[in-house]
Structures are given as C-alpha cells and as structure tokens.
Design an enzyme around this catalytic site. Sequence first.
Site, PDB file in Angstrom:
ATOM      1  N   GLU A 232       0.860  -1.182   0.000  1.00 29.56           N
ATOM      2  CA  GLU A 232       0.000   0.000   0.000  1.00 29.56           C
ATOM      3  C   GLU A 232       0.898   1.234   0.000  1.00 29.56           C
ATOM      4  O   GLU A 232       1.575   1.513   0.988  1.00 29.56           O
ATOM      5  CB  GLU A 232      -0.903   0.036   1.245  1.00 29.56           C
TER       6      GLU A 232
HETATM    7 ZN   LIG Z   1      -6.350  -0.705  -3.582  1.00 27.36          ZN
END
Ligand SMILES: [Zn+2]
Length: 370
Positions: A232
């Site tokens: 992320e």
């Molecule tokens: Zn995503």
Amino acid sequence: MSSSIQKLPRYFTYELFEKVFMEVIEKLPQDFYSFSYLGSSVENRSIFGLRLGHGDLKVLAWSQMHGNESTTTRAIVELLENKEFFQLLDNISLYIIPVLNPDGADKWTRNNAKNIDINRDAQELSQPESLILKDAIDFFEPDLALNLHGQRTIYGLENSVLPCQLSFLTPSADPDKRVTPSRLQSMKLINHIITDLGDLPKAAVGRYDDAFNIYCWGDYCQSQGIPTILFEAGHAGEDYSRDHVLELIKESLMSVLKNAPMIKDIENENESILRAYQSIPAVQKNYVDILLRNAPSINGTRDIAIMYHEQVATGGLEFIPMIYAIDEVSILYGHRTIDLAKEEIFQNDLIIEDDMVVTSESLKISSFIK
Ligand SMILES: [Zn+2]
C-alpha cells in the site's frame, strides 16, 4: 539505460501510459522479455502482461486493480529503466500486469467501468479484468504474488504520531488467520523490506489489517498456498504527487526481488519471523489531510477534519478540500494541523459551502492541481 523517457505523473491518461510503457519495453534486451496482450477491460482498453527473466522462482505482480492507485504502476515503469533492478532477476521470472483496471485508471475511480471493485471479485469473476488476473495466476503458477495498491491519506499508526507512508500485509489464508507456511514466507520478505528501508525521517511503515475476505485477491492467493504480499503506497506531509513514496515503493520492490530467492528457507525461523512481523506497528485510521483544531463557531470551538476530494482536471488531479468530520475523536492528526486557538494568521475567513467545500485565504486552504 537512458532516462530520456517521459515520467508518469500521479494521474495519467491511458494513452500516456501505453505510450510510455511501450517506449520503455522497446529498450529492453530482446532475449530477456516477452510481452503479450492479455485481454481488454469493460471499455475495451488493452491489458498487457510483461515477462522478464528466465529464473526458476516465479513472481507475479499486478498493479492498479484500483484505478485511482497509480503509484505502484509508476514504480514498475521506472524500475524497467533501472540496471540494478535487472541484476536482481538472475534467479527470477517476473510476470508483471501493470494497470489491471485501465478504465478506472483513466477516470480516476477505484472501481472498474461497471462500478465493480475488482478486489472483491476474486470468487465471482464477473468482470473481464478479474478473469485476466485469474488466468494469469492459473497459467503462471507463481511462487510469490505481489498485489500492488495505494492507500488514502487517512492512515497513521498505533501509538505513533507519524503518518503511515507505506504499509504491507500478508493476507490471511482462512477466517482463523492461521500462520500458514505461505504467510510465514511472505512475512519473511516483508521483514526484509522494513530492514532495507531503514528509518524514514518523518513517516513510518505499517502493517495492514489481516481480516480474512476470500473475495479479495490477496486472500484468495494465500488460501491457495501462494505467498502473497500486499503493498500500500501511502502518504505523508505535502507529498500529494506521491513522488517521495514512489521512491520507497521502488526500494521495497527491489528488496522483495533481492530476498525472494530465499523465500522457502523458513525452517527454525518461524518464531523470529512471526515476532518481527508482529512488531511492525498496525495501521490506524487516525489521520486526515487538514485538521483544524479549535475552530470558532456559534456553538463553541470545534475540531474540523478536512479531506481532499480528488478529481480529474485539466493539467492533472484537482484536490478539493471538503469537510470530512467534526469533533471526531478518532482523528488525532493532520498532514497539516492548524490550531486556531494559537494561530495568529487566521482572519476568521473560513468559508464552508453547502457541498462541504472549505476555503480560507488566510490559512491557505483551497483547491489545487497536481
Ligand atoms: Zn487498492
């Protein structure tokens, strides 16, 4: 290799992606790669697969299954011009699917053109983009899967004032979140990334929540025994173009490829791998873009949390400041925090429109384009 190629900005049209990607591929050594058309999106944009290297260990990476998460795609394209990156591929076959959701990438939406979240479609396979990923997994049979995402600006870390600029997860393989061999192998690589990144001065790296959801691709892969790492790309400070975190994503991908060949050596290390992984601080939703503390109002002072709404505009992405929450106790920090009880430049010029857009000239809160 030459770096004459245009860089991708945070928002790029599909046409620009295709142009830059093709330019980069044309410069790769001929015997080193194969390139294929995997199929088309709902709106008929091409989805490509690029295979690099001839090593035994098979690594599959896909990016931007959420259209408005472009940082990892940019990282991949830039790595394709990096000599050190290629040196890591001696023992690896790397299969990359950049921009799995080209329609969403073009419109800057999370979901695809049918408004389906591809990352909740790993079971039903109702979308062409999902079928392309499933075929790639079935055909390539990866030893390691890299599920590349970007996260919103709402994340900080437990017991920390720092924003979370980057987070990782080895998704669960079952509802009990058991520590399976494939999870341990992924944890080992995540631990190496954290070590290789070292200390980030004003931000931190977090561990994403591992609640099991078989409709998500990472959880599906892990349930099939494929070690899987979720990336992320996050946010810190004023890095709204995400240029800084882009560099960290590249370093993280290099770290994974460097350490991947020893992924299977986990014997006698189980305890220490698990302990190191669990010591990575958990991500927490405690940040917003701008936190206005002690804003005066008729009914007393309020804490106003502001988030930027992102939309495609001429020249890039427009960031529009909008009210997100008022007096929300779970929101502790802002990438910009302004305490109006202490702030002398504030001239009582806060404007809040009916659609919750906020501006203040004295505080320099306004829309901007990046
Ligand atoms: Zn995503």
